[in-house]
Every structure is written in C-alpha cells, then in structure tokens.
Design an enzyme around this catalytic site. Sequence first.
Site, short mmCIF file in Angstrom:
data_model
loop_
_atom_site.label_atom_id
_atom_site.label_comp_id
_atom_site.label_asym_id
_atom_site.label_seq_id
_atom_site.Cartn_x
_atom_site.Cartn_y
_atom_site.Cartn_z
N LYS A 1 48.97 26.48 44.08
CA LYS A 1 49.75 27.08 43.00
C LYS A 1 50.08 28.55 43.29
CE LYS A 1 48.30 24.04 39.19
NZ LYS A 1 47.47 23.97 37.95
N TYR B 1 55.59 18.28 34.93
CA TYR B 1 54.68 18.44 33.79
C TYR B 1 55.20 17.78 32.51
CZ TYR B 1 51.67 21.49 36.58
OH TYR B 1 50.79 21.98 37.52
N ASN C 1 44.42 28.20 37.86
CA ASN C 1 43.35 27.42 38.50
C ASN C 1 43.69 26.96 39.92
OD1 ASN C 1 45.13 25.43 37.79
ND2 ASN C 1 43.75 24.33 36.42
N HIS D 1 46.83 22.10 42.26
CA HIS D 1 47.20 20.88 41.53
C HIS D 1 46.92 19.67 42.40
CE1 HIS D 1 49.41 17.88 39.22
NE2 HIS D 1 49.86 17.45 40.40
N GLU E 1 55.02 12.14 41.59
CA GLU E 1 55.07 13.56 41.93
C GLU E 1 55.56 13.79 43.36
OE1 GLU E 1 51.11 14.93 40.88
OE2 GLU E 1 51.48 14.55 38.75
N1 UDP Z 1 46.53 24.14 31.50
C1 UDP Z 1 46.41 25.30 30.77
N2 UDP Z 1 45.74 25.26 29.56
C2 UDP Z 1 45.18 24.12 29.09
C3 UDP Z 1 45.29 22.94 29.84
C4 UDP Z 1 45.97 22.97 31.05
O1 UDP Z 1 46.91 26.35 31.17
O2 UDP Z 1 44.58 24.15 27.99
C5 UDP Z 1 47.28 24.16 32.76
C6 UDP Z 1 46.38 24.22 34.00
O3 UDP Z 1 47.06 25.00 34.99
C7 UDP Z 1 46.30 22.78 34.41
C8 UDP Z 1 47.70 22.28 34.08
O4 UDP Z 1 48.03 22.97 32.89
O5 UDP Z 1 45.97 22.65 35.78
C9 UDP Z 1 47.84 20.81 33.88
O6 UDP Z 1 46.90 20.38 32.93
P1 UDP Z 1 46.04 19.05 33.16
O7 UDP Z 1 45.32 18.76 31.89
O8 UDP Z 1 46.94 17.99 33.70
O9 UDP Z 1 44.97 19.51 34.25
P2 UDP Z 1 44.79 19.15 35.79
O10 UDP Z 1 45.26 17.73 35.98
O11 UDP Z 1 45.61 20.15 36.56
O12 UDP Z 1 43.32 19.34 36.05
MG MG Z 2 47.04 16.83 35.39
#
Ligand code: UDP
Ligand code: MG
Length: 157
Positions: free
Chosen positions: A12, A52, A115, A118, A129
């Site tokens: 990212k 997303y 974080n 991805h 994706e």
């Molecule tokens: N995210 C965020 N706040 C939240 C949940 C998610 O900023 O409360 C962001 C974070 O960067 C995350 C992405 O949105 O990686 C996608 O969310 P997901 O729940 O799909 O998490 P992932 O699959 O990336 O672990």
């Molecule tokens: Mg996710």
Amino acid sequence: MHTEERTFIAVKPDAVQRGLIGEIVKRFETKGYKVIGLKMIRVSDEQAKAHYAEHEGKPFYPRLIRYIQSGPIVAMVIQGYGVVAGARHMMGCTDPNKADMGTIRADFAQVMEYNVVHGSDSPESAEREIAIYFNENELFPEGKCMSELVIESLDAD
Ligand code: UDP
Ligand code: MG
C-alpha cells in the site's frame, strides 16, 4: 493433493513511501511463493471503487479510497499452495495492534488506517482483484519454484 492458487497482494502507498517494498516482497518470496506479476502503479478511480466495492457506504470508505490513491502501490500476484489463506496469515489481521507478532502488519504498521499491505480474502476475491489490476499477459506463471520441488520430492516417497 496440493493445489496451487493465486492471490492479489498490494504494497500500500504508506509502505511504498516508507521504503518497505523490498521487506514486504521478501516475506512472500522467502516463504516460497512465486511472484508471477509485479508492477508499481497509481490506482485509478475505477480500480479503487472496484477493489473496495464491498466496503462502499461504511464510515471508513471515503478515507480508504483516498488512502489507496494517496501514492503509488506495488501490485503483485503471487502463486503457491494455499497462498490465499497463507498470505493473509503472514499479513496478520486488519488492526496491526491485534495482529500476531511476526506478521507483516504487526512488524511494520501501527494503525488500521495505514496497515501497509493488502491481500485477497478468498480465492474468488483473488480472481476478481487480479482482473482489476492485471491483464493475463502481464502474468508469468510458467516455471518451477522451490515449493513445487519440495512437494514433488515428498510425493516420491
Ligand atoms: N479499514 C479502515 N478502518 C476500518 C476497517 C478497515 O481504515 O475500520 C481499511 C484498512 O486499510 C483495511 C481496508 O480498509 O485494510 C479493508 O478492510 P478489510 O476489513 O477488508 O480488511 P483487510 O481485508 O484489509 O484485512
Ligand atoms: Mg479485505
């Protein structure tokens, strides 16, 4: 007995800016996964929305879209046995403070909004994706890798 899968990984924008491309790619390479596609790109509006789509309408969605477009990402496709779940395990859970020690997010990130990595959450998400970010002619699945050689030598017994 073991089937190879592909998954979509993105380094990212925060990780690219912090100079962590190599560290993150290295984790997956040393695991034995094969990098079959890799490029640095700026995520378009269309790509961000498609990627997303499942989060549209959630409170964090607008910031998430801004984040993924805040700088270049390194988009990758990696291939290996059980790689979809395996790569998620290596990344750790979404919140870096809840991620297990030794995972990418625990080791390199502090907050959920930044974080660093991805990874697709299912084989279906992975195929969806990959198609958002790569043409088939940008992928190079041919050739042997370490994991295949190990599995073949075990199967020979
Ligand atoms: N995210 C965020 N706040 C939240 C949940 C998610 O900023 O409360 C962001 C974070 O960067 C995350 C992405 O949105 O990686 C996608 O969310 P997901 O729940 O799909 O998490 P992932 O699959 O990336 O672990
Ligand atoms: Mg996710």
